[in-house]
Design a protein around this motif. Sequence first.
Motif, mmCIF file in Angstrom:
data_model
loop_
_atom_site.group_PDB
_atom_site.id
_atom_site.type_symbol
_atom_site.label_atom_id
_atom_site.label_comp_id
_atom_site.label_asym_id
_atom_site.label_seq_id
_atom_site.Cartn_x
_atom_site.Cartn_y
_atom_site.Cartn_z
ATOM 1 N N GLY A 179 0.813 -1.212 0.000
ATOM 2 C CA GLY A 179 0.000 0.000 0.000
ATOM 3 C C GLY A 179 0.841 1.254 0.000
ATOM 4 O O GLY A 179 0.450 2.289 0.538
ATOM 5 N N ARG A 180 2.010 1.182 -0.644
ATOM 6 C CA ARG A 180 2.968 2.288 -0.607
ATOM 7 C C ARG A 180 3.489 2.592 -2.014
ATOM 8 O O ARG A 180 3.646 1.698 -2.852
ATOM 9 C CB ARG A 180 4.167 1.923 0.283
ATOM 10 C CG ARG A 180 3.817 1.629 1.732
ATOM 11 C CD ARG A 180 3.616 2.910 2.523
ATOM 12 N NE ARG A 180 4.829 3.706 2.550
ATOM 13 C CZ ARG A 180 5.830 3.517 3.433
ATOM 14 N NH1 ARG A 180 5.732 2.567 4.350
ATOM 15 N NH2 ARG A 180 6.904 4.292 3.409
ATOM 16 N N THR A 181 3.788 3.859 -2.249
ATOM 17 C CA THR A 181 4.467 4.250 -3.473
ATOM 18 C C THR A 181 5.912 3.775 -3.414
ATOM 19 O O THR A 181 6.565 3.850 -2.370
ATOM 20 C CB THR A 181 4.436 5.780 -3.637
ATOM 21 O OG1 THR A 181 3.072 6.202 -3.687
ATOM 22 C CG2 THR A 181 5.172 6.221 -4.894
ATOM 23 N N ALA A 182 6.408 3.284 -4.533
ATOM 24 C CA ALA A 182 7.790 2.788 -4.579
ATOM 25 C C ALA A 182 8.524 3.377 -5.779
ATOM 26 O O ALA A 182 7.955 3.516 -6.868
ATOM 27 C CB ALA A 182 7.801 1.262 -4.667
ATOM 28 N N ARG A 183 9.783 3.722 -5.538
ATOM 29 C CA ARG A 183 10.640 4.212 -6.613
ATOM 30 C C ARG A 183 11.582 3.091 -7.040
ATOM 31 O O ARG A 183 12.122 2.364 -6.197
ATOM 32 C CB ARG A 183 11.458 5.425 -6.153
ATOM 33 C CG ARG A 183 10.607 6.583 -5.652
ATOM 34 C CD ARG A 183 11.470 7.761 -5.214
ATOM 35 N NE ARG A 183 12.387 7.392 -4.125
ATOM 36 C CZ ARG A 183 13.288 8.218 -3.598
ATOM 37 N NH1 ARG A 183 13.398 9.452 -4.071
ATOM 38 N NH2 ARG A 183 14.068 7.828 -2.615
ATOM 39 N N ILE A 184 11.788 2.965 -8.338
ATOM 40 C CA ILE A 184 12.674 1.928 -8.876
ATOM 41 C C ILE A 184 13.862 2.612 -9.546
ATOM 42 O O ILE A 184 13.694 3.305 -10.563
ATOM 43 C CB ILE A 184 11.963 1.047 -9.918
ATOM 44 C CG1 ILE A 184 10.572 0.636 -9.440
ATOM 45 C CG2 ILE A 184 12.833 -0.160 -10.258
ATOM 46 C CD1 ILE A 184 10.548 -0.274 -8.264
ATOM 47 N N PRO A 185 15.068 2.477 -9.004
ATOM 48 C CA PRO A 185 16.230 3.080 -9.661
ATOM 49 C C PRO A 185 16.485 2.445 -11.030
ATOM 50 O O PRO A 185 16.140 1.285 -11.266
ATOM 51 C CB PRO A 185 17.379 2.764 -8.690
ATOM 52 C CG PRO A 185 16.720 2.503 -7.377
ATOM 53 C CD PRO A 185 15.420 1.852 -7.726
ATOM 54 N N ARG A 186 17.059 3.206 -11.913
ATOM 55 C CA ARG A 186 17.388 2.668 -13.244
ATOM 56 C C ARG A 186 18.368 1.512 -13.131
ATOM 57 O O ARG A 186 18.263 0.520 -13.836
ATOM 58 C CB ARG A 186 18.006 3.767 -14.117
ATOM 59 C CG ARG A 186 17.031 4.802 -14.613
ATOM 60 C CD ARG A 186 17.721 5.713 -15.622
ATOM 61 N NE ARG A 186 16.845 6.817 -16.035
ATOM 62 C CZ ARG A 186 17.208 7.759 -16.881
ATOM 63 N NH1 ARG A 186 18.439 7.744 -17.400
ATOM 64 N NH2 ARG A 186 16.371 8.729 -17.196
ATOM 65 N N GLN A 187 19.348 1.675 -12.276
ATOM 66 C CA GLN A 187 20.365 0.642 -12.101
ATOM 67 C C GLN A 187 20.080 -0.068 -10.788
ATOM 68 O O GLN A 187 20.536 0.336 -9.729
ATOM 69 C CB GLN A 187 21.779 1.261 -12.074
ATOM 70 C CG GLN A 187 22.899 0.241 -11.962
ATOM 71 C CD GLN A 187 23.058 -0.584 -13.218
ATOM 72 O OE1 GLN A 187 22.712 -0.150 -14.314
ATOM 73 N NE2 GLN A 187 23.588 -1.786 -13.072
ATOM 74 N N ALA A 188 19.262 -1.120 -10.834
ATOM 75 C CA ALA A 188 18.844 -1.821 -9.611
ATOM 76 C C ALA A 188 19.905 -2.843 -9.229
ATOM 77 O O ALA A 188 19.737 -4.043 -9.398
ATOM 78 C CB ALA A 188 17.497 -2.494 -9.836
ATOM 79 N N ASP A 189 21.015 -2.374 -8.710
ATOM 80 C CA ASP A 189 22.146 -3.258 -8.458
ATOM 81 C C ASP A 189 22.962 -2.728 -7.286
ATOM 82 O O ASP A 189 23.253 -1.538 -7.203
ATOM 83 C CB ASP A 189 23.024 -3.317 -9.719
ATOM 84 C CG ASP A 189 23.979 -4.492 -9.717
ATOM 85 O OD1 ASP A 189 24.505 -4.821 -8.642
ATOM 86 O OD2 ASP A 189 24.207 -5.058 -10.797
#
Length: 502
Positions: free
Chosen positions: A416-426
């Motif tokens: 139930g939360r907004t999430a940010r996804i980095p371009r470089q998920a590493d």
Amino acid sequence: MTDARHQDVWMGVDLGTQSVRAVAVTGGGQVLGSGSAPLTGRRDGDRHEQLPADWWSGTAAAVRASLRTVPATRVRGLAVCSTSGTVLLTDAKGAPLSPALMYDDSRAKDEARQAQEAGAGVWASLGHRIQPSWALAKLLWLTRHARDDGAPALHGARVCHQADFITSRLVGRPVATDSSHALKTGYDLYNRAWPTAVHDLLGLSGLAFPDVVAPGTPLGTVSHEAAEATGLAGSTPVFAGMTDGCAAQLGSGAWDIGQWNTVLGTTLVLKGVTEEPLHDPAGVLYSHRSPDGHWLPGGASSVGAGVLTRAFPGADLGHLDRLAAHREPAGAVAYPLVSRGERFPFLAPDAEAFVLGTPADDADHHAALLQGVALIERLCLAYVRLLGAEVDGPLTFTGGATRSTYWNQLRADVLGRTARIPRQADSALGMAVLAAHGGAAGEGSVRAPLSDLRPMVRFRTVVEPRPQVSRRFAEPFVTLVDALEERGWLPQETAAYAREHG
């Protein structure tokens, strides 16, 4: 924006469970090069070992691949992260004397209890407890089994974490460890010292524990031999790293108080930022020290994406994702442990995976596993809130699982939360950030704050929860919490709080 051709380049190396990854990143966040190499290990029940020689050959291959499009002379420094709790013993020159016991090797259950009892006062003051996955328990196991097996005496053997082995090979000699990797070996972050009295009680005083430095501290420069193996320029600075969970935290851009990041790879790691260390009476949450002086409380669960390849070897997971989107919620509720034993948000060495109900088909089973990981992620956030942490800042998702667009959306819905996804998920990006942080300090000067490095982290997308979907998971969440409590694994207080506030 500054032309990338004229920006400094920083390298990060991540020693994972299944692969080594390396990235070369500019100060403006542009990834100029990346590379990876597979890792394999030996699993047999509670046993999980890897060969340190494979770590080094994998690192050399991954770094070489990342430099195909980047002149080595542009790399201003690098840092290395690795799995937390993975440890071995070496001789004074760094040659292995023991197997490398991986973070989820769970053979040291008895040793964990003994280490906990021997240093109970120390661990209570630090706010954690020794678990079978921790390196201190593994060291005790290694020394005892070396004697049982008639192996050469280990007196004077050097304690070496996974990342230490690689940084030592890069520099050409044994180097100091960082306080992040040292935490699970019993290092006292408050007093900045090894608990030697505890070592005496456990019979470990004959081992050589390394010096400990802060993450981002210069360790030396790349040796001629390492330069030939990796393609790096000789004399490239090598900086002390952090564990993979902390590395992902840096790579996520979640650097401010109240911000939290979840790393979903083979297993699940949750870390946040607090002004003071977060004290956990149960000892399943522990606080690392951030390079900028804040604290990074968090814990590592044994649920994760590793269950998918085990349940569906060789399957098209993208296809299963599309089918799972029509099973919200699934016809079964799963507790998807990757291996036996849970570490966070509760301690249960004997916990085992289970499924409540019978999945209708493979798609339903896949959906139950995806949802089960997200439900445990929700329980983790409820637990840190119970301990008094601020959790209202933005969430970020990192780790290999973020390649699944559907799973990202599902997790946002379940939480139930907004999430940010980095371009470089590493996590490797986090080590590039740390190298830049270490390299920003000239001799005798004060390091720049992490906020100065914010351009290094770019976000790919922002995922908003779907309220109508989020509501569907209230009942499965309570069902799972109830089942964990009924089995005696989840403490009653945590379960009650999760049902009301989770």
